[in-house]
Structures are given as C-alpha cells and as structure tokens.
Design an enzyme around this catalytic site. Structure first.
Site, short mmCIF file in Angstrom:
data_model
loop_
_atom_site.label_atom_id
_atom_site.label_comp_id
_atom_site.label_asym_id
_atom_site.label_seq_id
_atom_site.Cartn_x
_atom_site.Cartn_y
_atom_site.Cartn_z
N ARG A 133 54.36 32.63 38.02
CA ARG A 133 55.15 33.80 38.45
C ARG A 133 56.17 33.43 39.51
O ARG A 133 57.13 34.15 39.73
CB ARG A 133 54.21 34.86 39.02
CG ARG A 133 53.57 35.70 37.95
CD ARG A 133 52.79 36.83 38.60
NE ARG A 133 52.07 37.58 37.59
CZ ARG A 133 51.01 38.32 37.86
NH1 ARG A 133 50.55 38.41 39.10
NH2 ARG A 133 50.41 38.98 36.90
N ASP A 155 35.84 29.39 37.20
CA ASP A 155 35.33 30.47 36.34
C ASP A 155 34.87 29.98 34.96
O ASP A 155 34.35 30.76 34.15
CB ASP A 155 36.39 31.56 36.16
CG ASP A 155 37.72 31.02 35.64
OD1 ASP A 155 37.73 29.99 34.92
OD2 ASP A 155 38.77 31.62 35.95
N ASN A 215 40.11 25.98 38.61
CA ASN A 215 39.33 27.21 38.52
C ASN A 215 37.84 26.95 38.42
O ASN A 215 37.40 25.95 37.86
CB ASN A 215 39.81 28.05 37.33
CG ASN A 215 41.25 28.49 37.53
OD1 ASN A 215 41.75 28.46 38.65
ND2 ASN A 215 41.90 28.90 36.47
N PRO A 241 41.01 38.11 40.24
CA PRO A 241 42.18 37.94 41.12
C PRO A 241 42.37 36.49 41.55
O PRO A 241 41.39 35.74 41.63
CB PRO A 241 41.85 38.83 42.33
CG PRO A 241 40.40 39.12 42.25
CD PRO A 241 39.94 38.89 40.85
N ASP A 242 43.61 36.09 41.80
CA ASP A 242 43.84 34.75 42.36
C ASP A 242 43.65 34.81 43.87
O ASP A 242 43.13 35.79 44.40
CB ASP A 242 45.22 34.22 41.94
CG ASP A 242 46.37 35.01 42.55
OD1 ASP A 242 46.12 35.94 43.35
OD2 ASP A 242 47.55 34.71 42.24
N PHE A 243 44.04 33.77 44.58
CA PHE A 243 43.90 33.77 46.04
C PHE A 243 45.14 34.35 46.73
O PHE A 243 45.04 35.20 47.59
CB PHE A 243 43.76 32.33 46.55
CG PHE A 243 42.35 31.83 46.61
CD1 PHE A 243 41.28 32.68 46.40
CD2 PHE A 243 42.10 30.49 46.88
CE1 PHE A 243 39.98 32.22 46.46
CE2 PHE A 243 40.80 30.01 46.94
CZ PHE A 243 39.75 30.87 46.72
N ARG A 244 46.31 33.82 46.33
CA ARG A 244 47.46 33.97 47.22
C ARG A 244 48.50 35.00 46.80
O ARG A 244 49.48 35.18 47.51
CB ARG A 244 48.14 32.60 47.40
CG ARG A 244 47.25 31.62 48.15
CD ARG A 244 47.86 30.24 48.30
NE ARG A 244 46.96 29.35 49.04
CZ ARG A 244 45.92 28.72 48.51
NH1 ARG A 244 45.65 28.86 47.22
NH2 ARG A 244 45.15 27.95 49.25
N THR A 288 49.41 28.23 39.28
CA THR A 288 48.93 27.67 40.56
C THR A 288 50.04 27.67 41.61
O THR A 288 51.21 27.45 41.28
CB THR A 288 48.38 26.24 40.37
OG1 THR A 288 48.12 25.67 41.66
CG2 THR A 288 49.34 25.32 39.64
N HIS A 314 37.54 21.43 41.14
CA HIS A 314 36.90 22.05 42.30
C HIS A 314 35.47 22.51 41.98
O HIS A 314 34.93 23.36 42.66
CB HIS A 314 37.74 23.21 42.82
CG HIS A 314 39.07 22.76 43.36
ND1 HIS A 314 40.11 23.61 43.64
CD2 HIS A 314 39.53 21.52 43.67
CE1 HIS A 314 41.15 22.91 44.08
NE2 HIS A 314 40.82 21.64 44.10
P1 CNA Z 1 46.56 30.61 44.19
O1 CNA Z 1 46.89 29.84 45.40
O2 CNA Z 1 46.01 31.97 44.34
O3 CNA Z 1 47.90 30.65 43.31
C1 CNA Z 1 47.97 31.37 42.11
C2 CNA Z 1 49.37 31.19 41.55
O4 CNA Z 1 49.41 31.77 40.26
C3 CNA Z 1 50.46 31.85 42.37
O5 CNA Z 1 51.57 31.00 42.45
C4 CNA Z 1 50.80 33.11 41.57
O6 CNA Z 1 52.15 33.49 41.69
C5 CNA Z 1 50.52 32.64 40.17
N1 CNA Z 1 50.11 33.71 39.26
C6 CNA Z 1 49.28 34.75 39.48
N2 CNA Z 1 49.09 35.45 38.37
C7 CNA Z 1 49.83 34.85 37.40
C8 CNA Z 1 50.05 35.09 36.02
N3 CNA Z 1 49.46 36.11 35.39
N4 CNA Z 1 50.88 34.27 35.35
C9 CNA Z 1 51.49 33.24 35.96
N5 CNA Z 1 51.33 32.96 37.27
C10 CNA Z 1 50.49 33.74 37.98
O7 CNA Z 1 45.54 29.78 43.26
P2 CNA Z 1 45.47 28.21 43.01
O8 CNA Z 1 44.69 28.04 41.78
O9 CNA Z 1 46.77 27.57 43.14
O10 CNA Z 1 44.58 27.76 44.26
C11 CNA Z 1 43.53 26.91 44.14
C12 CNA Z 1 42.20 27.56 44.46
C13 CNA Z 1 42.06 28.95 43.94
C14 CNA Z 1 41.13 26.81 43.75
O11 CNA Z 1 40.36 26.12 44.67
C15 CNA Z 1 40.27 27.82 42.98
O12 CNA Z 1 38.93 27.54 43.04
C16 CNA Z 1 40.58 29.12 43.61
N6 CNA Z 1 40.39 30.32 42.79
C17 CNA Z 1 39.89 30.24 41.54
C18 CNA Z 1 39.72 31.40 40.79
C19 CNA Z 1 39.17 31.27 39.41
O13 CNA Z 1 38.36 30.40 39.15
N7 CNA Z 1 39.64 32.13 38.50
C20 CNA Z 1 40.07 32.64 41.32
C21 CNA Z 1 40.58 32.68 42.64
C22 CNA Z 1 40.73 31.51 43.35
#
Ligand code: CNA
Length: 453
Positions: A379, A262, A260, A186-189, A354, A279
């Site tokens: 998205r 991961d 990321n 899952p993402d964060f936001r 992002t 990060h």
């Molecule tokens: P965020 O703030 O959660 O934003 C994610 C963005 O991606 C949002 O705008 C969503 O609408 C968009 N989104 C989600 N799914 C999809 C998809 N399938 N296709 C296109 N767009 C999509 O995350 P950010 O990366 O902007 O924030 C930075 C943080 C999140 C970093 O410091 C990371 O370490 C941290 N993070 C990392 C992971 C990972 O490593 N996979 C997971 C969760 C959080």
C-alpha cells in the site's frame, strides 16, 4: 550477508560461535550502527563513518561479552572484499584479546581499536570502488549494456511479461503482515487499523513490548491475549497466499520467506519445505529455560486465555512461549542457511505487504544479484533510501534498497492492496481461473472467525 563491517567483525565470533550466530550478530550490529549514523546530524562522510564505526565497535564488544567470547577483530569477507591478515595487522585491527577491564588502558585500547576499524572500513570501501572501476569485481554499472532495463515496464505487466518469457524459475517471495490483512488479521504499522495503534486492550507500556522478552517475563498476559487473536486456523488464506501456492504449482517458486506468524502460507497448501517462517510461528513452543512444550497444551491455554508454565519436569515452572522470535532474539538457523543457499539462485524477487522496518529480514531485498528484477506490492512505497542514506550505505558496503526513480533498471512497483496486485498478475499470466478456484476452496475449508467490531 551485510557490508564491510560484517566482513571485519564477522570473524570476531566465527571461531568461537556458530556461523549462524556470527551472521546474526554481525547483521544486527551493522543495522543498529547504520540506523544511528543515518539518523545523526553528521554532515560529511567522515563524520558518518566515525559515528557508524564507534557505535558498531561498542555493540560488537557488548555482543562478544554477552556471548562470553574474546573481543578481537579478525579478518573475513562476505562483502566481496577481504582484508588481508597483513592489512589487518598494519592497520592495528588484530589487537589481541580484550584488554583487562578497568583503568585507563582499556579506554585507550578501545580508541585504538575503533580508529583501526574506521581505517579498515574506509580501506575496504576504497578497494571495492577500485575493483568496480577496474572491472575486477561486480560490473560497474557504467557499461552501456548494463543500463538496459531488465523489465519492459516497472509494473505488474512488466513482471508478467518477464515471467512469461521463461527467464525465471527461482522466484523468491518475501511476505509481511499486509498479505494477511484481508483475511482479517491487522498488521502492525498501518495508522488507525494496525495493532500498534490499537493496544488499549493489551495495556502495554509501548507498542513493541508485546514481543520483548523482558516485558514477557514480567507480564506474559498481553502476549497470550494477542496469541489467541492470531492463532492459526481461524482465518482463511487470502488470494495473495493462494497466488504464492500457484507459483509453487507452476514450478516457479524457490522459497517463500515470511515474517508472518499466522501460518497462512501453509494453510494455502504451500509445502513446509517451501516456507521459511523467519520470525517463527505457533508450530512449536518451549519454556524460557528451553524445555520443549506440548503445542496442544499450549493451544488449550491460549484458548482459555491462561498463561502456561513449563510442565516438562518438576520444579521448572518457567513461562512457556510459542517459538515466535521476539525482538533481540536470533532468527531460526534455517533462515540463515536458506538465505545463503537461495538468494544466489534467485531470478525474481517479489516483496509484498511489509513496511521493511524489521531487520535482518528487511535487508534481504539487497541479496539478489544486480541483474535480478524485483517487485514491491504494497500500500505504501518502502525500501527506498534518500540520497545521503544511499551514499553512506554504499560507502560501508551495504545494499541500497529499491530504486523507483530515474536510474531504475529493475524494480517494479504496484502501489495498492496486494490481493488486487496478484489477481492482476494472475490474469496477465492466464492463471485467473485457477486462482479463483483455490480462493473459493480455501474459504470453504476455514472456519472464519467473527471479527470483533
Ligand atoms: P507492518 O510493519 O505492520 O507493515 C505492513 C505493511 O503492509 C505496511 O507497509 C502496510 O502499508 C502494508 N499493507 C497493509 N495492508 C495491506 C494490503 N492489504 N495490501 C498491501 N499492503 C498492505 O508489518 P511487517 O510484516 O512489515 O512487520 C513485521 C512484523 C509484523 C513481523 O515480525 C510479524 O510477526 C508481525 N505481524 C505479523 C502478523 C501476521 O502474522 N499476520 C500480523 C501483525 C504483525
């Protein structure tokens, strides 16, 4: 790296701390002051500048104190305009070392220093505007040829055509959590599915606490729980990760800057030198006193759900943390170095998955030159400024983000899932079969984790 303030405040530190630290501090201070100014209810430019400079002054002074260096404004310039020593002196910027603490003198000196900073920021803004009008600096944007769009259409097809035209060979890819969502992380936001909306099991006081040092010191268990979920090796890279690898194989990728943690870019086969883990990640770890920790031992602890303490020498016992950048910590030195080296060469910027909410990473979208096309694949639309924010950003010398409106010359947008966007781009480039083959191979190699329901 940033705007006029960094050009001024930067050298407060440069003589006494490393360039990387100075850049990080300047950018962090500028970001925080900018956020406060734009969120304020100031109604005119002068009010905005006042809030901005006052806050920036306070923050710079606090940072100087933390670093144990004198709080003294100096000259400098990384925003295309530089104040001369004479200007700094005449505007009262070179005010000597930090005044002795306590008493009225400190207050009045602080005020003098801040109004001097305000005057200088305005002067630099004016100079930049004059340079642009006179054609000395960057192009004004008024000349007819400048108005030509840089892409045939502001979508995936326009970018495919641009790549096929052979005009680019130094693509920078900026990645966020969204590119790993289809892998099962899952993402964060994202409302509903993002980690910030699903924190019950971590029992956190507020969403970002899991990545805050103070909270970690008090209660490291939630971070270790999250680490277990995110630990590399459990998820297959997504078609988007494989697309980035294809860019590399085609000799088109300069660098992939990822937020990321991961490590899926490496799992997709992208060589380490092409990746900047802005990060950090789980590849290395150390205790809070700085002793390196054995990552295999860290992994064992994470797997067992146990918090690890330093084993490097008798009596240390400090908590061990993988080298993931927590809020307020500086980004790796390699990040600042490669930002400076790579972005001047960039000829296409691709930004994917992002929210562009975390700085300084988010500000990188402003680093390519004005004539470099950019594409956002996400998205939701992010990275655009409203009119008043844009006005103050210009005034203080910051970049103004994406422009998907009527004045757009170079920003393509694909609103939707990134896998679909990059599959479409691969199809238009004739790379469809290669991408499919990489995805299949990747799936076969990774032990896919069973997702919690
Ligand atoms: P965020 O703030 O959660 O934003 C994610 C963005 O991606 C949002 O705008 C969503 O609408 C968009 N989104 C989600 N799914 C999809 C998809 N399938 N296709 C296109 N767009 C999509 O995350 P950010 O990366 O902007 O924030 C930075 C943080 C999140 C970093 O410091 C990371 O370490 C941290 N993070 C990392 C992971 C990972 O490593 N996979 C997971 C969760 C959080």
């Amino acid at each position: 790296m940033s705007g006029h303030l960094a050009a001024v405040g930067f050298h407060v530190f440069e003589e006494t701390v490393s360039d990387t630290t100075a850049q990080m501090v300047a950018s962090r201070v500028e970001e925080a002051a900018f956020a406060e100014a734009t969120a304020s209810d100031a109604s005119d430019e002068a009010g905005l500048i006042r809030i901005y400079t006052a806050r920036a002054g306070e923050l710079l002074r606090a940072e100087a104190k933390k670093l144990g260096v004198p709080s003294r404004w100096g000259s400098g310039g990384d925003a295309g305009v530089t104040a001369t020593e004479a200007e700094l002196t005449s505007s009262g910027m070179l005010v000597g070392d930090e005044p002795a603490s306590g008493g009225e003198s400190e207050t009045s000196s602080d005020e003098e220093e801040l109004s001097a900073l305000q005057r200088l920021v305005q002067k630099l803004a004016l100079r930049k505007a004059e340079q642009e009008e006179g054609g000395e600096g960057e192009p004004s944007g008024e000349a007819e040829e400048d108005l030509e769009p840089l892409l045939s259409s502001f979508d995936v097809a326009g970018v495919a055509e641009y790549i096929k035209s052979g005009k680019c060979g130094n693509i920078i890819f900026m990645a966020g959590a969204g590119i790993s969502v289809s892998a099962g992380i899952p993402d964060f936001r994202t409302p509903g599915t993002g980690l910030y909306d699903n924190l019950q099991k971590y029992d956190l006081p507020h969403p970002t606490a899991v990545f805050e040092l103070d909270y970690f010191q008090e209660n490291p268990a939630p971070f270790y729980l999250l680490a277990k979920e995110l630990y590399p090796g459990q998820y297959p890279p997504t078609p988007t990760h494989h697309f980035v690898r294809l860019l590399h194989e085609k000799g088109l990728l300069l660098r992939c800057f990822t937020q990321n943690i991961d490590s899926l870019e490496a799992a997709a086969g992208l060589p380490h030198e092409r990746i900047v883990a802005a990060h950090g990640n789980f590849d290395s770890a150390r205790c809070l006193k700085g002793h390196p920790a054995d990552v295999h031992r860290v992994r064992e602890h994470v797997d067992r759900g146990e918090v690890m303490r330093c084993e490097s020498c008798d009596g240390c016992d400090a908590l061990v943390k993988p080298d993931i950048v927590f809020f307020g910590e500086n980004l790796p030195e390699r990040f600042a170095r490669l930002v400076a080296e790579d972005f001047p060469k960039c000829d296409l910027l691709i930004v994917a998955g992002t929210s562009l909410a975390v700085h300084p990473f988010a500000g990188l979208i402003n680093h390519p030159g004005e004539d470099v096309p950019r594409m956002l694949v996400n998205r939701e639309k992010v990275g655009e400024m409203d009119e008043s924010t844009r006005a103050i950003a210009k005034l203080i010398g910051r970049g103004t983000g994406f422009d998907f409106g009527e004045t757009n010359r170079r920003d393509a947008l694909h609103l939707g899932d990134c896998d679909a966007g990059f599959e479409e781009l691969a199809r238009l480039l004739g790379w469809e079969d290669e991408l499919k083959a990489l995805v299949e191979k990747g799936r076969a190699q990774t032990p896919v984790k069973e997702r919690p329901s």
